[in-house]
Design a protein around this motif. Structure first.
Motif, PDB file in Angstrom:
ATOM      1  N   ARG A   1      -4.768   7.514   4.268  1.00 11.18           N
ATOM      2  CA  ARG A   1      -4.203   8.867   4.192  1.00 11.18           C
ATOM      3  C   ARG A   1      -2.679   8.816   4.156  1.00 11.18           C
ATOM      4  N   LEU A   2      -2.073   8.016   5.042  1.00 13.01           N
ATOM      5  CA  LEU A   2      -0.612   7.928   5.081  1.00 13.01           C
ATOM      6  C   LEU A   2      -0.065   7.347   3.782  1.00 13.01           C
ATOM      7  N   ALA A   3      -0.767   6.358   3.220  1.00 12.22           N
ATOM      8  CA  ALA A   3      -0.330   5.772   1.951  1.00 12.22           C
ATOM      9  C   ALA A   3      -0.364   6.813   0.839  1.00 12.22           C
ATOM     10  N   THR A   4      -1.403   7.633   0.844  1.00 14.57           N
ATOM     11  CA  THR A   4      -1.518   8.696  -0.159  1.00 14.57           C
ATOM     12  C   THR A   4      -0.404   9.719   0.017  1.00 14.57           C
ATOM     13  N   GLU A   5      -0.115  10.077   1.260  1.00  9.32           N
ATOM     14  CA  GLU A   5       0.926  11.063   1.533  1.00  9.32           C
ATOM     15  C   GLU A   5       2.304  10.573   1.078  1.00  9.32           C
ATOM     16  N   PHE A   6       2.529   9.266   1.091  1.00 12.85           N
ATOM     17  CA  PHE A   6       3.796   8.718   0.606  1.00 12.85           C
ATOM     18  C   PHE A   6       3.997   9.080  -0.861  1.00 12.85           C
ATOM     19  N   HIS A   7       2.961   8.927  -1.661  1.00  6.61           N
ATOM     20  CA  HIS A   7       3.064   9.220  -3.093  1.00  6.61           C
ATOM     21  C   HIS A   7       3.211  10.722  -3.351  1.00  6.61           C
ATOM     22  N   VAL A   8       2.530  11.526  -2.558  1.00  6.30           N
ATOM     23  CA  VAL A   8       2.669  12.981  -2.682  1.00  6.30           C
ATOM     24  C   VAL A   8       4.097  13.387  -2.331  1.00  6.30           C
ATOM     25  N   LEU A   9       4.667  12.765  -1.302  1.00  3.56           N
ATOM     26  CA  LEU A   9       6.041  13.058  -0.895  1.00  3.56           C
ATOM     27  C   LEU A   9       7.029  12.712  -1.997  1.00  3.56           C
ATOM     28  N   LEU A  10       6.841  11.577  -2.641  1.00  5.40           N
ATOM     29  CA  LEU A  10       7.717  11.208  -3.752  1.00  5.40           C
ATOM     30  C   LEU A  10       7.690  12.280  -4.842  1.00  5.40           C
ATOM     31  N   ALA A  11       6.501  12.725  -5.203  1.00  4.01           N
ATOM     32  CA  ALA A  11       6.379  13.732  -6.263  1.00  4.01           C
ATOM     33  C   ALA A  11       7.060  15.032  -5.868  1.00  4.01           C
ATOM     34  N   GLU A  12       6.933  15.428  -4.606  1.00  2.00           N
ATOM     35  CA  GLU A  12       7.566  16.661  -4.138  1.00  2.00           C
ATOM     36  C   GLU A  12       9.087  16.566  -4.231  1.00  2.00           C
ATOM     37  N   MET A  13       9.627  15.361  -4.064  1.00  2.00           N
ATOM     38  CA  MET A  13      11.080  15.175  -4.101  1.00  2.00           C
ATOM     39  C   MET A  13      11.666  15.322  -5.493  1.00  2.00           C
ATOM     40  N   THR A  14      10.823  15.344  -6.528  1.00  2.32           N
ATOM     41  CA  THR A  14      11.333  15.572  -7.883  1.00  2.32           C
ATOM     42  C   THR A  14      11.789  17.021  -8.067  1.00  2.32           C
TER      43      THR A  14
END
Length: 246
Positions: free
Chosen positions: A147-160
């Motif tokens: 879950r935490l690994a997945t949230e890392f990628h979601v966070l990156l996308a949100e930062m765009t």
């Protein structure tokens, strides 16, 4: 035998006799997030039934609110809703899983290309803090690491700053998390954190080519771990909802 396992995973139990302790979370968004987390953390297995009345009782809400949460989960590809059969956790085929991973890799290349050299100091610290949280979770429960690994990628996308890109990356990322509950070897938390730190370093240095290369290698590694494992025994839905509603 496969049919028997499918039937076993779909079993449900009587409703809980009492409401959860946190009725303040009783809204469609909170229920959506709680059930999504339960699915990605493998507390709810693919094929598990999700009756509206059980969810409503588990969160202390009406069936209408429970239905809205399930509708949103279905839009995200985590839940399947069939007429006269109700809702259940999605069971993507391997062919569908492969398509999802391919789409995810293409989207995440766009994400890192946009972020390279453009992250603020605060954003870099936030990513590093998240990686540190992943490290602390290493050796703990594997589903939490996923879950935490997945949230890392979601966070990156949100930062765009792109709502469209963030929405699509989040959808395919969570669906990949579901896929890993069906087709995966054990998750390597240490490997994932190290690669996440490499991505952060490349983005901070403004090296888009390196960021893309590390991201591709990272996601290809996830795909390479995909194997077909037998589904685990179904758990008590009411008890799972009680844990995730707190």
């Amino acid at each position: 035998m496969a049919k028997a396992r499918s039937q076993a995973s779909a079993e449900i139990v009587p409703l809980p006799s009492r409401a959860p302790k946190s009725p303040r979370r009783a809204n469609a968004t909170a229920i959506y997030e709680a059930i999504r987390r339960a699915i990605v953390e493998q507390a709810l297995k693919p094929g598990a039934k999700l009756p509206e009345d059980t969810i409503g009782a588990g969160f202390g809400v009406s069936r209408t609110i429970a239905r809205e949460a399930l509708r949103r989960l279905a839009e995200s590809g985590l839940v399947e809703i069939k007429r006269n059969r109700g809702a259940s956790v999605a069971q993507p085929s391997w062919e569908e899983a492969r398509d999802i991973f391919d789409i995810r890799m293409a989207l995440e290349r766009i994400v890192v290309e946009r972020l390279a050299g453009r992250l603020t100091a605060a954003q870099i610290r936030r990513l590093e803090d998240h990686a540190a949280e992943e490290e602390r979770a290493a050796g703990d429960r594997e589903p939490r690491s996923v879950r935490l690994a997945t949230e890392f990628h979601v966070l990156l996308a949100e930062m765009t700053g792109s709502e469209t890109l963030a929405r699509y990356v989040a959808e395919v990322s969570w669906r990949c998390g579901l896929t890993l509950t069906l087709y995966s070897r054990p998750h390597s938390a240490e490997c994932g954190v190290n690669e996440h730190r490499e991505i952060i370093a490349a983005l901070a240095a403004g090296d888009a080519a390196m960021a893309v290369a590390v991201m591709d290698r990272h996601l290809h590694g996830v795909v390479s771990r995909a194997l077909i494992d037998p589904p685990a025994k179904a758990s008590d839905l009411a008890e799972i909802l009680r844990r995730y509603s707190d």
